[in-house]
Design a protein around this motif. Structure first.
Motif, PDB file in Angstrom:
ATOM      1  N   LYS A 195       0.588   4.161  -3.104  1.00  0.00           N
ATOM      2  CA  LYS A 195       0.471   5.560  -2.812  1.00  0.00           C
ATOM      3  C   LYS A 195       1.364   6.496  -3.233  1.00  0.00           C
ATOM      4  O   LYS A 195       1.249   7.663  -3.616  1.00  0.00           O
ATOM      5  CB  LYS A 195       0.468   5.777  -1.396  1.00  0.00           C
ATOM      6  CG  LYS A 195      -0.870   5.170  -0.567  1.00  0.00           C
ATOM      7  CD  LYS A 195      -0.415   5.533   0.984  1.00  0.00           C
ATOM      8  CE  LYS A 195      -1.770   4.739   1.816  1.00  0.00           C
ATOM      9  NZ  LYS A 195      -1.790   5.019   3.086  1.00  0.00           N
ATOM     10  N   HIS A 196       2.708   5.977  -3.578  1.00  0.00           N
ATOM     11  CA  HIS A 196       3.664   6.996  -4.040  1.00  0.00           C
ATOM     12  C   HIS A 196       3.813   6.904  -5.489  1.00  0.00           C
ATOM     13  O   HIS A 196       4.752   7.387  -6.061  1.00  0.00           O
ATOM     14  CB  HIS A 196       5.040   6.547  -3.381  1.00  0.00           C
ATOM     15  CG  HIS A 196       5.043   7.067  -1.889  1.00  0.00           C
ATOM     16  ND1 HIS A 196       4.666   6.499  -0.990  1.00  0.00           N
ATOM     17  CD2 HIS A 196       5.612   8.192  -1.464  1.00  0.00           C
ATOM     18  CE1 HIS A 196       4.602   7.149   0.074  1.00  0.00           C
ATOM     19  NE2 HIS A 196       5.399   8.158  -0.179  1.00  0.00           N
TER      20      HIS A 196
ATOM     21  N   GLU B  78       0.723  -1.352  -0.127  1.00  0.00           N
ATOM     22  CA  GLU B  78       0.221   0.079   0.061  1.00  0.00           C
ATOM     23  C   GLU B  78       0.894   1.240   0.020  1.00  0.00           C
ATOM     24  O   GLU B  78       0.533   2.166  -0.680  1.00  0.00           O
ATOM     25  CB  GLU B  78      -0.881  -0.123   1.253  1.00  0.00           C
ATOM     26  CG  GLU B  78      -1.757  -0.875   1.389  1.00  0.00           C
ATOM     27  CD  GLU B  78      -3.114  -0.700   0.094  1.00  0.00           C
ATOM     28  OE1 GLU B  78      -3.063   0.196  -0.324  1.00  0.00           O
ATOM     29  OE2 GLU B  78      -3.870  -1.743  -0.008  1.00  0.00           O
ATOM     30  N   THR B  79       2.061   1.151   0.575  1.00  0.00           N
ATOM     31  CA  THR B  79       2.766   2.372   0.557  1.00  0.00           C
ATOM     32  C   THR B  79       3.550   2.655  -0.831  1.00  0.00           C
ATOM     33  O   THR B  79       3.463   3.788  -1.209  1.00  0.00           O
ATOM     34  CB  THR B  79       4.029   1.908   1.509  1.00  0.00           C
ATOM     35  OG1 THR B  79       3.512   1.991   2.943  1.00  0.00           O
ATOM     36  CG2 THR B  79       5.206   3.117   1.791  1.00  0.00           C
TER      37      THR B  79
ATOM     38  N   VAL C 247       9.368   2.978   0.596  1.00  0.00           N
ATOM     39  CA  VAL C 247       8.931   1.591   1.259  1.00  0.00           C
ATOM     40  C   VAL C 247      10.182   1.273   2.118  1.00  0.00           C
ATOM     41  O   VAL C 247      11.428   1.185   1.687  1.00  0.00           O
ATOM     42  CB  VAL C 247       8.961   0.391   0.484  1.00  0.00           C
ATOM     43  CG1 VAL C 247       8.565  -1.140   1.281  1.00  0.00           C
ATOM     44  CG2 VAL C 247       7.583   0.426  -0.652  1.00  0.00           C
TER      45      VAL C 247
END
Length: 430
Positions: free
Chosen positions: A360-361, A356-357, A427
C-alpha cells in the motif's frame, strides 16, 4: 551472410521491405482479402496455395511478427494468438485430445494451472503435475501409455524456479513425446529452449516482448525437430488424413518444419478464433525492437533489488535465480548465463498483513495483475492470479501465501530501492 544475432533479429527480423515499400511493418487492418476467381479462393481453402482470405486464420501483419519471434527462438514456423493462455491451450490441444494425458511441471502460472487442471480436464485431457526438481526416475513414473506431451516454464511465474530443460526433454523424447516450454519470463534474449532440447515454445507476448502494457497476445513456435512420423499412432492428427481439409496429411504436405503450426492454424485457429489483431501485432513488433536492450535493464534491476531485499531485516526470504546461494542459481548459470529476468519474489516478516501494508505504501511500483513491463509493478499472487488455488495447491506450485511478485521495470535501480525502503519503513516489526 552468417546467422544474425538476437539483437539484429529483434530489430529487423521477419520483414524486409522492398524498393519503395513501408520501412515499418504495415498494419493490414482488413478482415478479408479479394481474389479474381473462386478457383483461386478454393486453392487456399484446400491448403494447395499460400495466401490470405480471412484474418481469423492468418493476417500478413501477424505473420510477419510471428516470423520475427520464430527467428528469435530458432524455430521453423510460428503463429500469434490472442493471448498467452490461448498459446498454451493451442500448443497442447494441437496434439492432445479427449482421453490423452500430459505431464506438467507443478510450478507454472496460476492461469495456466487452472486451464490444465480444470478446463482441459473437462475436455477429457488429464494432467499429472510433477515437481520441477523431479528426478529422472520421478519423471519416468509420471508417464502413461496415453501421454502426448510434457509442459513446463523456463522460469516459473511467480515462484522463479528454473526448469532443467535438458532433463525434461531427455525423458519426454525417450517416451516419444515433445517438450513444450513457456519461455515468457526468460524471452529468447536470455534463453532459447530449443537449443536445450525443447520442441515447442510458447509465449505470453503481453509481457516482456510487448513490454509496455499495450496489447494482450501470445505466440507458439515450432522447432521443426520433433519427428511426428515416428509415432503415427500417437499423433494421428498430424500423421493421418484430415477430413476437414479434403484428406490432406499435414506431415506429408508440409513436412516436419511446417506440419504442427499449419495444423494449429488450419484447425484450431479456424475453429476457436483466438486471433491476435493486426494492430496488436504492430504494437508487439515495436516492443520486440527494443527487447534486447530492455532485458538487460530488467535483469540488472532485478539483481540489484534482490540483493537489497536479501539484506533487509524486515524481509524473511528472497527468491531470484541470479543470486548466489539461490536454490536455482546453478540452473540459471547453465540455461540463462546472461541473466534470468526482472521479476523478484520475496516474503515480508509478519506474513500476509505485513505484505499488504508494504504494498500500500509503494509509490513507484503499482499494484497490477500485469508483470514484465517497462514500469515496475507488484502483486500478491495468492490474492490474485493464484486465488483459485487451495493452500495445498499453492504450496505445490511454489507459491507461499506471503509471496510478493515484484516486477522490476527499466527505471533507475536506486529509485526502485528507495521506494521499497520507504514502503518497508511503514511495516511495524513484531
Amino acid at each position: 551472410m552468417k546467422q544474425q544475432s538476437v539483437e539484429t533479429v529483434c530489430v529487423q527480423g521477419g520483414y524486409t521491405p522492398g524498393n519503395g515499400e513501408p520501412r515499418q511493418i504495415p498494419i493490414i487492418q482488413s478482415t478479408t482479402f479479394r481474389y479474381e476467381t473462386s478457383e483461386d479462393m478454393g486453392k487456399l481453402f484446400d491448403l494447395e496455395a499460400s495466401g490470405y482470405f480471412y484474418s481469423r486464420l492468418q493476417n500478413p501483419t501477424c505473420d510477419r511478427v510471428a516470423a520475427k519471434i520464430t527467428a528469435l527462438e530458432g524455430g521453423t514456423a510460428g503463429m500469434l494468438t490472442s493471448s498467452g493462455q490461448a498459446a498454451n491451450f493451442f500448443a497442447v490441444f494441437n496434439i492432445a485430445g479427449c482421453g490423452d494425458h500430459v505431464v506438467c511441471s507443478a510450478h507454472i502460472y496460476g492461469g495456466t494451472y487452472n486451464l490444465f487442471h480444470v478446463t482441459m480436464r473437462r475436455m477429457g485431457v488429464d494432467f499429472t503435475f510433477v515437481a520441477p526438481d523431479a528426478t529422472e526416475e520421478e519423471l519416468e513414473a509420471a508417464f502413461r501409455p496415453n501421454t502426448k506431451a510434457v509442459f513446463g516454464e523456463t522460469i516459473s511465474n511467480p515462484s522463479l524456479t528454473v526448469l532443467d530443460i535438458e532433463l525434461f526433454a531427455k525423458v519426454a523424447h525417450r517416451h516419444g513425446v515433445p517438450l513444450i516450454i513457456d519461455n515468457t519470463f526468460a524471452t529468447p534474449v536470455n534463453c532459447r529452449p530449443i537449443e536445450f532440447g525443447a520442441d515447442i515454445v510458447t509465449h505470453s507476448t503481453t509481457k516482456y516482448m510487448d513490454g509496455h502494457g499495450s496489447a494482450v497476445g501470445g505466440a507458439v513456435i515450432d522447432s521443426g525437430k520433433f519427428d511426428w512420423t515416428k509415432y503415427p499412432d500417437k499423433f494421428p492428427g498430424l500423421c493421418t488424413p484430415d477430413d476437414s481439409y479434403h484428406g490432406i496429411t499435414y506431415t506429408e504436405r508440409f513436412g516436419l518444419a511446417g506440419a504442427y503450426i499449419t495444423k494449429a492454424t488450419a484447425q484450431l485457429m479456424r475453429d476457436f478464433g483466438c486471433t491476435q489483431s493486426p494492430q496488436s501485432a504492430y504494437l508487439l513488433n515495436l516492443g520486440l525492437e527494443s527487447l534486447h536492450l530492455r532485458m538487460k535493464q530488467h535483469t540488472a534491476n532485478g539483481l540489484a533489488v534482490a540483493k537489497y531485499l536479501q539484506n533487509h531485516p524486515k524481509i524473511s526470504w528472497v527468491h531470484y535465480p541470479d543470486l548466489e546461494g539461490d536454490p536455482y542459481h546453478e540452473k540459471q548459470q547453465r540455461y540463462l548465463p546472461n541473466g534470468s529476468c526482472g521479476v523478484v519474489s520475496f516474503g515480508v516478516k509478519g506474513g500476509r498483513a505485513a505484505a499488504e501494508t508494504m504494498m500500500k505504501h509503494l509509490k513507484l511500483a503499482a499494484i497490477e495483475t500485469h508483470v514484465a513491463d517497462a514500469r515496475t509493478c507488484c502483486l500478491h499472487p495468492a490474492n490474485a492470479t493464484h486465488r483459485q488455488m487451495t493452500d495445498e495447491e499453492l504450496i505445490a506450485a511454489g507459491v507461499s501465501p506471503d509471496l510478493i511478485r515484484y516486477s522490476c521495470g527499466i527505471e533507475a535501480a536506486e529509485d526502485l530501492i528507495a521506494d521499497l525502503e520507504q514502503a518497508l519503513a511503514a511495516v511495524k516489526e513484531n
